[in-house]
Design an enzyme around this catalytic site. Structure first.
Site, short mmCIF file in Angstrom:
data_model
loop_
_atom_site.label_atom_id
_atom_site.label_comp_id
_atom_site.label_asym_id
_atom_site.label_seq_id
_atom_site.Cartn_x
_atom_site.Cartn_y
_atom_site.Cartn_z
N ASP A 101 8.28 -40.70 5.90
CA ASP A 101 8.79 -39.58 5.13
C ASP A 101 8.32 -39.74 3.68
O ASP A 101 8.60 -40.75 3.04
CB ASP A 101 10.33 -39.62 5.19
CG ASP A 101 10.96 -38.26 5.17
OD1 ASP A 101 10.45 -37.40 4.43
OD2 ASP A 101 11.96 -38.06 5.88
N ASP A 208 8.40 -34.16 2.56
CA ASP A 208 9.67 -33.57 2.16
C ASP A 208 9.46 -32.37 1.22
O ASP A 208 8.66 -32.48 0.27
CB ASP A 208 10.46 -34.67 1.44
CG ASP A 208 11.92 -34.32 1.19
OD1 ASP A 208 12.67 -34.21 2.16
OD2 ASP A 208 12.29 -34.17 0.01
N GLU A 258 7.86 -30.12 5.49
CA GLU A 258 9.13 -29.41 5.47
C GLU A 258 8.96 -28.22 4.52
O GLU A 258 8.75 -28.40 3.32
CB GLU A 258 10.25 -30.32 4.96
CG GLU A 258 11.60 -29.63 5.00
CD GLU A 258 12.67 -30.28 4.14
OE1 GLU A 258 13.85 -30.14 4.47
OE2 GLU A 258 12.32 -30.93 3.13
N HIS A 332 18.49 -34.44 10.05
CA HIS A 332 19.55 -35.07 9.25
C HIS A 332 20.16 -34.11 8.23
O HIS A 332 21.05 -34.51 7.48
CB HIS A 332 18.96 -36.29 8.54
CG HIS A 332 17.87 -35.89 7.58
ND1 HIS A 332 16.66 -35.40 8.00
CD2 HIS A 332 17.83 -35.87 6.24
CE1 HIS A 332 15.92 -35.10 6.96
NE2 HIS A 332 16.61 -35.38 5.87
N ASP A 333 19.64 -32.88 8.14
CA ASP A 333 20.18 -31.90 7.20
C ASP A 333 20.98 -30.80 7.90
O ASP A 333 21.43 -29.85 7.25
CB ASP A 333 19.05 -31.21 6.42
CG ASP A 333 18.30 -32.17 5.52
OD1 ASP A 333 18.92 -33.12 5.01
OD2 ASP A 333 17.08 -31.96 5.33
C1 GLC Z 1 14.81 -32.51 2.14
C2 GLC Z 1 15.48 -33.61 2.93
C3 GLC Z 1 16.90 -33.72 2.49
C4 GLC Z 1 16.91 -34.07 1.03
C5 GLC Z 1 16.11 -33.06 0.21
C6 GLC Z 1 15.85 -33.56 -1.15
O1 GLC Z 1 15.37 -31.27 2.40
O2 GLC Z 1 15.34 -33.37 4.30
O3 GLC Z 1 17.62 -34.66 3.23
O4 GLC Z 1 18.23 -34.11 0.58
O5 GLC Z 1 14.85 -32.80 0.78
O6 GLC Z 1 14.93 -34.63 -1.10
#
Ligand code: GLC
Ligand code: CA
Length: 575
Positions: A101, A208, A258, A332-333
């Site tokens: 990640d 990310d 993402e 995880h979100d």
């Molecule tokens: C992404 C991650 C999340 C994190 C955010 C800020 O959305 O998946 O868990 O809090 O980025 O890094």
């Protein structure tokens, strides 16, 4: 050992590990790298090809590691660099590639770059976005934030930094200042981070919120309200990604971005191989169908017609444009999809719906076009946390929004109810390995509590048990590897008819092999119109009740609650 080549994106299945919650090897209550290594045989049994591991780099853990203070080391909480190397080597032996990640949109405030910036170092000040306030009366007076941009975790995206008398931009938590990718030095730093890990033998990367790294040329107020933020898919995003990919040589690896608040057109560009950007993209529109007025913290029943529309649009669009989807329900979100789409019946899981819902969701993602992702515990049917008290929560976003909801006038009970549906902690409870102490996750006190249902929903109860959700997933992974039609077959999406308002109906096809799939998100029985699809000439391949549904003479199919079935051309399995 000769280097193995992991499967390509079209045939592969990825498994996501939230390291904090997967397996604790030393009893401190927090998952770690040796814990993951100790469970590789379990993962190999499931059959997955890649492991995406969430951040384990040094971090003050305000956002559980998504706030990085050193990109090229291991946080002692999670182990050592030797532990990491061992994980990579042991995974390779089992033909599993490790995906890391990369949180490159922002650092932690604790990162030396930010610390130097606020200590007055001009060079490092160029690494971030430091601006004067609006309507300031002069040096030292903050005035107002430079723009009205909102941070993802609540409040303004700007924070006043008294040391230097400037506001800094943070699109997430206040502890996560955004990096200035328009500065070529940052792009060089980022390149070095990726190269560092690539050299250690990783097989892929997850980037990310990568579509937020190119900020608009001019910082102006966002007037679109709840619409797309100005900084999504910014002006240089494709150029920056192409540069990163070419300078690091990661083209062709399994890379996934993402993409928050993105568009189909941008995702085609990100993932079409001709553009040399990424292998595939996560988009989130399908997981907002239960947000009232687009607000995550306002509850609404999931609108399945809308879900179907979004999935169909992305399936058709990505296929036509040569892009590639990452297919997923959980991460995880997100709260757990089994609870989210499983209706409100029978909160005391497991019940029969729970098992059907888990398998139905898996069938949907494994048969659509794209790369399926399994989030830890999906393969067991893990559910939401069902917490009743605010002190059970840990997540920075949840705690921030709890306060925001109270300020808006909601009662504590109302706010807790919203959190119990929407909090990211629902997806972060410890992996349920057994019915023993702390669900077998740790010998100590777990950092986050498990839902009570771990006594029946756990790996020990499901692995090798015929008919379990785990075995169902195992079969789906196997089919993904074996059936070319699932990897590269054309996808066609159909309207399921008025008697099946909460159903998906689609077909995959390659040469003379066809697969027809229908999955019901309906708590009630319904009847799908598949009359155009000649399903009667196919044979059942996978289904989530004891028997496959019957096809009526007129081509309709009666589905039970949350029923799912895929049929395939007769004899195709042996071809
Ligand atoms: C992404 C991650 C999340 C994190 C955010 C800020 O959305 O998946 O868990 O809090 O980025 O890094
Ligand atoms: Ca530990």
């Amino acid at each position: 050992m000769a280097d193995f080549v992991p499967r390509d994106k079209k045939h592969a299945v990825v498994y996501q590990i939230y390291i904090r919650s997967f397996c604790d090897s030393n009893g401190d209550g927090i998952g770690d790298l040796p814990g993951i290594t100790s469970k590789l045989d379990y993962l190999a049994k499931l059959g997955i090809d890649y492991l995406w591991i969430t951040p384990f780099y040094p971090s003050p853990m305000r956002d559980n590691g998504y706030d990085i203070s050193d990109y090229t080391a291991v946080d002692p909480t999670y182990g050592t660099m030797d532990d990491f190397d061992e994980l990579v080597a042991e995974a390779k032996k089992r033909h599993i590639g490790i995906m890391l990640d990369m949180v490159l949109c922002h650092t932690s405030r604790d990162h030396p770059w930010f610390q130097k910036a606020i200590a007055g170092d001009k060079e490092y000040q160029q690494y971030y976005f430091l601006k004067d306030g609006c309507n300031s009366k002069g040096p030292g007076d903050p005035g107002e934030p430079p723009t009205n941009w909102k941070a993802a975790f609540g409040g303004s995206a700007w924070e006043w930094e008294p040391h230097i008398g400037k506001w800094y931009l943070h699109l997430h938590d206040v502890s996560q200042p955004d990096l200035n990718w328009d500065n070529s030095k940052i792009r060089k730093e980022v390149e070095n981070v990726v190269l560092f890990w690539k050299k250690r033998g990783v097989a892929g990367f997850r980037f990310d919120v990568i579509n937020f790294v190119s900020k608009p040329a001019k910082f102006v107020d966002d007037t679109e309200g709840a619409g797309r933020p100005l900084f999504a898919d910014g002006p240089h995003i494709h150029e920056y990604l192409q540069e990163l990919v070419s300078t690091t040589g990661i083209d062709g690896m399994l890379t996934v971005g993402e993409m928050a608040s993105t568009t189909l057109d941008n995702c085609i560009k990100y993932s079409n191989p001709d553009n040399h950007e990424l292998a595939e993209t996560f988009s989130f529109h399908h997981l907002k169908v239960d947000y009232a007025n687009g607000d995550k913290w306002a509850l609404k029943e999931a609108d399945i017609a809308k879900l179907r529309g979004i999935l169909y649009t992305w399936q058709r669009g990505m296929q036509e444009g040569g892009g590639w989807n990452a297919l997923f329900w959980d991460n995880h979100d997100q709260p757990r999809a089994v609870t989210r789409f499983g209706g409100r019946a029978g909160e005391g899981e497991p019940n029969s719906d729970w098992e059907h819902v888990g398998k139905m969701l898996a069938t949907t993602s494994f048969f659509l076009e794209g790369t399926p992702y399994i989030y830890e515990g999906d393969e067991l049917g893990m559910t939401n946390a069902h917490y009743a008290k605010i002190d059970q929560y840990n997540d920075v976003e949840s705690l921030n929004f709890y306060q925001i909801l109270l300020k808006k006038g909601e009662t504590e009970d109302e706010a807790l109810h919203v959190l119990s549906e929407r909090s990211r902690d629902n997806g972060r409870t410890p992996m349920q390995w057994s019915d023993g102490h702390a669900a077998g996750f740790t010998t100590g006190k777990p950092w986050l509590a498990s839902p009570a249902n771990y006594t029946s929903i756990n790996a020990e109860a499901e692995v090798d048990k015929p008919g379990s959700i785990f075995e169902y997933y195992r079969n789906l992974v196997h089919l993904r590897h074996e059936l070319e039609v699932l990897a590269t077959g054309k996808v066609t999406c159909y309207e399921p008819g008025d008697e099946a308002p909460k159903v998906l109906l689609f077909e995959r096809q390659i040469g003379d092999i066809r697969v027809v799939v229908t999955t019901s998100f309906d708590q009630k029985p319904c009847t799908v119109d598949a009359s155009k699809l000649n399903v009667g000439e196919l044979e059942p391949l996978v289904f989530n009740y004891k028997e496959a549904p019957q096809i009526q003479g007129d081509g309709t199919i009666a589905l039970k609650p949350y029923e799912a079935c895929a049929w395939i051309t007769k004899g195709a399995l042996n071809k």
